[in-house]
Design a protein around this motif. Sequence first.
Motif, PDB file in Angstrom:
ATOM      1  N   VAL A 118       8.072 -11.293   6.167  1.00  0.00           N
ATOM      2  CA  VAL A 118       7.478 -11.344   7.553  1.00  0.00           C
ATOM      3  C   VAL A 118       6.090 -11.166   7.134  1.00  0.00           C
ATOM      4  CG1 VAL A 118       7.317  -9.930   9.433  1.00  0.00           C
ATOM      5  CG2 VAL A 118       9.349  -9.996   8.317  1.00  0.00           C
ATOM      6  N   LEU A 156       7.809 -15.931   9.961  1.00  0.00           N
ATOM      7  CA  LEU A 156       8.935 -15.678   9.314  1.00  0.00           C
ATOM      8  C   LEU A 156       9.514 -16.939   8.360  1.00  0.00           C
ATOM      9  CD1 LEU A 156      11.260 -14.273  12.234  1.00  0.00           C
ATOM     10  CD2 LEU A 156       9.424 -13.187  10.825  1.00  0.00           C
ATOM     11  N   LEU A 183      14.083  -9.707  16.864  1.00  0.00           N
ATOM     12  CA  LEU A 183      12.870  -9.403  16.621  1.00  0.00           C
ATOM     13  C   LEU A 183      12.448  -7.947  17.436  1.00  0.00           C
ATOM     14  CD1 LEU A 183      11.147 -12.649  17.904  1.00  0.00           C
ATOM     15  CD2 LEU A 183      11.869 -12.160  15.244  1.00  0.00           C
ATOM     16  N   PRO A 185       9.400  -5.728  17.688  1.00  0.00           N
ATOM     17  CA  PRO A 185       8.003  -5.530  17.346  1.00  0.00           C
ATOM     18  C   PRO A 185       7.793  -4.112  17.612  1.00  0.00           C
ATOM     19  CG  PRO A 185       8.412  -6.715  19.464  1.00  0.00           C
ATOM     20  CD  PRO A 185       9.849  -6.440  18.810  1.00  0.00           C
ATOM     21  N   GLU A 204      12.366  -5.666  22.109  1.00  0.00           N
ATOM     22  CA  GLU A 204      13.102  -6.573  21.215  1.00  0.00           C
ATOM     23  C   GLU A 204      13.636  -7.800  21.931  1.00  0.00           C
ATOM     24  OE1 GLU A 204      17.606  -5.314  19.978  1.00  0.00           O
ATOM     25  OE2 GLU A 204      16.127  -3.835  19.617  1.00  0.00           O
ATOM     26  N   THR A 207      15.057 -14.780  18.661  1.00  0.00           N
ATOM     27  CA  THR A 207      14.289 -15.903  18.659  1.00  0.00           C
ATOM     28  C   THR A 207      14.739 -16.584  19.672  1.00  0.00           C
ATOM     29  OG1 THR A 207      15.822 -16.416  16.721  1.00  0.00           O
ATOM     30  CG2 THR A 207      13.721 -15.628  16.242  1.00  0.00           C
ATOM     31  N   LEU A 252       6.462  -5.226  12.765  1.00  0.00           N
ATOM     32  CA  LEU A 252       7.786  -6.274  13.034  1.00  0.00           C
ATOM     33  C   LEU A 252       8.925  -6.073  12.187  1.00  0.00           C
ATOM     34  CD1 LEU A 252       8.855  -8.513  15.010  1.00  0.00           C
ATOM     35  CD2 LEU A 252       7.781 -10.006  13.534  1.00  0.00           C
ATOM     36  N   VAL A 254      12.810  -7.537  11.433  1.00  0.00           N
ATOM     37  CA  VAL A 254      13.567  -8.661  11.875  1.00  0.00           C
ATOM     38  C   VAL A 254      15.137  -8.646  11.265  1.00  0.00           C
ATOM     39  CG1 VAL A 254      11.726 -10.295  12.146  1.00  0.00           C
ATOM     40  CG2 VAL A 254      12.916 -10.268  10.086  1.00  0.00           C
ATOM     41  N   ASP A 265      10.721  -6.815   7.373  1.00  0.00           N
ATOM     42  CA  ASP A 265       9.843  -6.088   7.982  1.00  0.00           C
ATOM     43  C   ASP A 265       8.472  -6.158   7.485  1.00  0.00           C
ATOM     44  OD1 ASP A 265       9.526  -3.522   6.492  1.00  0.00           O
ATOM     45  OD2 ASP A 265      11.481  -3.776   6.209  1.00  0.00           O
TER      46      ASP A 265
END
Length: 451
Positions: A118, A156, A183, A185, A204, A207, A252, A254, A265
């Motif tokens: 990330v 990513l 995701l 964030p 949240e 994608t 972030l 993921v 992260d």
Amino acid sequence: ASTLVSQAIYSSSFKATPLNLTTASLGYTSSSITVSSNKYMRNGDLNISMNGSLSLSGLNFIDGSVTDVNLSFSDVGDIGIDLNDSVWANVDADDTPESNRIIHAECKRLFIPDHFLVSLDRPVLENNANTGFSYLSNLSASVLMSAWMKNLSFTLTAQGKNNDTLLNYTSPSSLLYANDVKLIPLVTFPIKHSAATKYVDLVEQNTSDIGLLFTKGVATYKYADLGFNYERDFSNPINPFSVEGDESLFSLSVQDKLYPSVIGDESTSSDNNVSFYYGRLLPSDIITTTLASNTTALYEVYDSTGSSFTQDMKQRTLFWFINHKHDDANEGYIIEAVASSSSLINDSLSEFSFSYNPVSSGYENLSINTASRSKATIHLKTQEWLWYVPSNFGSAYADTAGTDCTMHPCLKFSLVPKNIGLKVESGDFSGTVVPDENRSDYIQRGVKLFR
């Protein structure tokens, strides 16, 4: 295992057996095995253009068995591990077709990413309209006075155990091997006199929710700029303060939705800083002898300590400074002036008209024209972050019908006759003129609304 990690090394074993049996063929001792890989898409179709290479080291059979073979694949995908020995049975070349002499086996294994890298671009803090300051304001769907965190972007990258990019992690997932990714964030701001509020917070998502696709293992996205502010009480001014970049964080996390072990992260602080001021609009009453006149409204900020935030500002009243940085309608302006015969905004007078001049260095001139009316209350509609009234003297900002001067800024307009006594009719005047016939003291009495 049926699911393996790309670029990881697995100690593997293989066994050569007689047909339809599971015991090792003790007579089979060979190092002439060739290894290849068949690459399959998700739908099962063979795709030789997929990326990645298979590695098998030390594949030497003794008495039908071999152990401790290091196996790895350099990308992701459903991979057929193909073993062939077309040499060991050459003794039968004179009486057996080649297709029957090849010793063959294939097993399929799914290789998935090890993790996500990330990468976050460092966000930037910016004042409202990039003017060098922001007014305190309680954010809502209709209030956009805020400071901003900008450039909330990320990349990513699907990677294997050796941190190499996995090119087969590509959309669409129906064919190749990019999955929906969760995701998570998070943007955090420091607590000052209150916790920060955000105009629209990051939430949240997956994608697929934002249409983010992977191409050759990489996906890049940028969130919308994020407005933030702090609590503002209409009757409780506070001193200016700043929010520094290293106090404001963007992170972030993921996770692959199909393979939860594949995560990543990152976190970063911000560049720059922003300044918050408690502001107000302060109008001035006007007494005039002409039907056309002007009055000036001030845009002031509060600072009870005389700090560096106001050191180059002109102080007009105790603790209040004219905000020379206020130079644009984005910070606030007089939306509309309404003349009425009372403190109620809905008793409007048709005799009045107004012209609005641009805000400049904390000043705004309001031009007033009246046909004949001698007295009026001028109600000023403005932005709620510019309304201040001392505690117990008013209430929260409102400018709809039925509201009064305890809920929005007002000024008193008085039109007086010309040549009554010794009065200044126009121009600037400083001092006092007392008629010879009466030098006694004059005392004006009345009720003045605090503003």
